[in-house]
Write a protein that holds these residues in place. Structure first.
Motif, PDB file in Angstrom:
ATOM      1  N   THR A  10       0.829  -1.202   0.000  1.00 17.09           N
ATOM      2  CA  THR A  10       0.000   0.000   0.000  1.00 17.09           C
ATOM      3  C   THR A  10       0.867   1.256   0.000  1.00 17.09           C
ATOM      4  OG1 THR A  10      -1.779  -1.135   1.150  1.00 17.09           O
ATOM      5  CG2 THR A  10      -1.787   1.261   1.269  1.00 17.09           C
ATOM      6  N   SER A  11       1.884   1.285   0.826  1.00 17.74           N
ATOM      7  CA  SER A  11       2.781   2.445   0.871  1.00 17.74           C
ATOM      8  C   SER A  11       3.537   2.612  -0.444  1.00 17.74           C
ATOM      9  CB  SER A  11       3.770   2.314   2.022  1.00 17.74           C
ATOM     10  OG  SER A  11       3.101   2.463   3.247  1.00 17.74           O
ATOM     11  N   ALA A  12       3.942   1.513  -1.029  1.00 19.46           N
ATOM     12  CA  ALA A  12       4.647   1.593  -2.316  1.00 19.46           C
ATOM     13  C   ALA A  12       3.740   2.175  -3.397  1.00 19.46           C
ATOM     14  CB  ALA A  12       5.154   0.215  -2.727  1.00 19.46           C
ATOM     15  N   SER A  13       2.485   1.766  -3.414  1.00 21.93           N
ATOM     16  CA  SER A  13       1.556   2.310  -4.410  1.00 21.93           C
ATOM     17  C   SER A  13       1.312   3.793  -4.162  1.00 21.93           C
ATOM     18  CB  SER A  13       0.238   1.527  -4.413  1.00 21.93           C
ATOM     19  OG  SER A  13      -0.510   1.784  -3.245  1.00 21.93           O
ATOM     20  N   ALA A  14       1.257   4.190  -2.898  1.00 22.18           N
ATOM     21  CA  ALA A  14       1.067   5.604  -2.572  1.00 22.18           C
ATOM     22  C   ALA A  14       2.289   6.429  -2.980  1.00 22.18           C
ATOM     23  CB  ALA A  14       0.782   5.771  -1.088  1.00 22.18           C
ATOM     24  N   LEU A  15       3.482   5.872  -2.819  1.00 23.97           N
ATOM     25  CA  LEU A  15       4.697   6.562  -3.258  1.00 23.97           C
ATOM     26  C   LEU A  15       4.664   6.814  -4.763  1.00 23.97           C
ATOM     27  CD1 LEU A  15       7.559   4.798  -1.262  1.00 23.97           C
ATOM     28  CD2 LEU A  15       6.772   7.160  -1.016  1.00 23.97           C
ATOM     29  N   THR A  16       4.264   5.812  -5.494  1.00 25.20           N
ATOM     30  CA  THR A  16       4.177   5.952  -6.953  1.00 25.20           C
ATOM     31  C   THR A  16       3.154   7.011  -7.328  1.00 25.20           C
ATOM     32  OG1 THR A  16       4.796   3.639  -7.231  1.00 25.20           O
ATOM     33  CG2 THR A  16       3.698   4.700  -9.087  1.00 25.20           C
ATOM     34  N   ALA A  17       1.995   6.984  -6.670  1.00 24.54           N
ATOM     35  CA  ALA A  17       0.941   7.953  -6.971  1.00 24.54           C
ATOM     36  C   ALA A  17       1.388   9.378  -6.635  1.00 24.54           C
ATOM     37  CB  ALA A  17      -0.329   7.596  -6.203  1.00 24.54           C
ATOM     38  N   GLN A  18       2.035   9.564  -5.492  1.00 26.53           N
ATOM     39  CA  GLN A  18       2.489  10.900  -5.107  1.00 26.53           C
ATOM     40  C   GLN A  18       3.616  11.388  -6.007  1.00 26.53           C
ATOM     41  OE1 GLN A  18       0.830  12.882  -3.195  1.00 26.53           O
ATOM     42  NE2 GLN A  18      -0.581  11.262  -2.576  1.00 26.53           N
ATOM     43  N   SER A  19       4.406  10.471  -6.511  1.00 29.76           N
ATOM     44  CA  SER A  19       5.458  10.839  -7.455  1.00 29.76           C
ATOM     45  C   SER A  19       4.842  11.391  -8.741  1.00 29.76           C
ATOM     46  CB  SER A  19       6.337   9.624  -7.754  1.00 29.76           C
ATOM     47  OG  SER A  19       7.340   9.955  -8.670  1.00 29.76           O
ATOM     48  N   VAL A  20       3.790  10.754  -9.214  1.00 36.03           N
ATOM     49  CA  VAL A  20       3.081  11.246 -10.405  1.00 36.03           C
ATOM     50  C   VAL A  20       2.490  12.621 -10.114  1.00 36.03           C
ATOM     51  CG1 VAL A  20       1.091  10.842 -11.915  1.00 36.03           C
ATOM     52  CG2 VAL A  20       2.604   8.952 -11.328  1.00 36.03           C
ATOM     53  N   ARG A  21       1.914  12.773  -8.921  1.00 36.96           N
ATOM     54  CA  ARG A  21       1.338  14.063  -8.526  1.00 36.96           C
ATOM     55  C   ARG A  21       2.410  15.148  -8.499  1.00 36.96           C
ATOM     56  NH1 ARG A  21      -1.240  15.066  -2.590  1.00 36.96           N
ATOM     57  NH2 ARG A  21      -1.820  17.241  -2.841  1.00 36.96           N
ATOM     58  N   LEU A  22       3.574  14.852  -7.941  1.00 43.21           N
ATOM     59  CA  LEU A  22       4.662  15.834  -7.901  1.00 43.21           C
ATOM     60  C   LEU A  22       5.124  16.220  -9.297  1.00 43.21           C
ATOM     61  CD1 LEU A  22       6.761  14.506  -4.897  1.00 43.21           C
ATOM     62  CD2 LEU A  22       5.758  16.788  -5.091  1.00 43.21           C
TER      63      LEU A  22
END
Length: 139
Positions: A10-22
């Motif tokens: 879950t944390s890994a998927s959130a990291l990927t999503a926030q990276s796209v957001r950034l």
């Protein structure tokens, strides 16, 4: 133990999503002052859409991964600016600039950055818990 692996996922998927957001916010900021000769050609700010992923093995929804559902253009219309000497100016002397609020984008960037950092901390804590679990199992 499988809950810890789900939490890691879950944390890994959130990291990927926030990276796209950034990256999306960075693109918006980089194009905030660009000009175009028509409203259609003007840059439109982008927004990231997130979606949680239901895990069939986790009916309680304890660890629901997130994914990027898409990146959409904002509805805000570009605004005209009278600059007859600008190389992109149309016949009437206007250029069109994107409707990007730099302050909002910076706040969005700070929010994404903090979310990214929080998920890194969750992953680090989870890793430490997994290591302790393995050490207890070896004793």
């Amino acid at each position: 133990m499988s809950d810890l692996f789900r939490l890691f996922n879950t944390s890994a998927s959130a990291l990927t999503a926030q990276s796209v957001r950034l990256n999306t916010v960075a693109s918006n900021l980089a194009n905030a002052s660009t000009a175009a000769s028509t409203p259609e050609a003007a840059y439109k700010s982008k927004q990231v859409l997130f979606q949680t992923v239901l895990d069939q093995e986790d009916p309680d929804g304890v660890a629901m991964p997130v994914r990027v559902a898409g990146i959409v253009d904002a509805d805000a219309e570009p605004f005209p600016s009278y600059e007859p000497n600008h190389p992109q100016a149309n016949n009437d002397g206007y250029v069109f600039r994107p409707a990007i609020n730099v302050v909002e984008e910076m706040a969005n960037m700070m929010s994404a950055s903090r979310s990214y950092e929080a998920n890194l901390q969750v992953m680090d804590t989870t890793r430490q818990l997994l290591q302790k679990t393995l050490q207890v199992g070896q004793s």
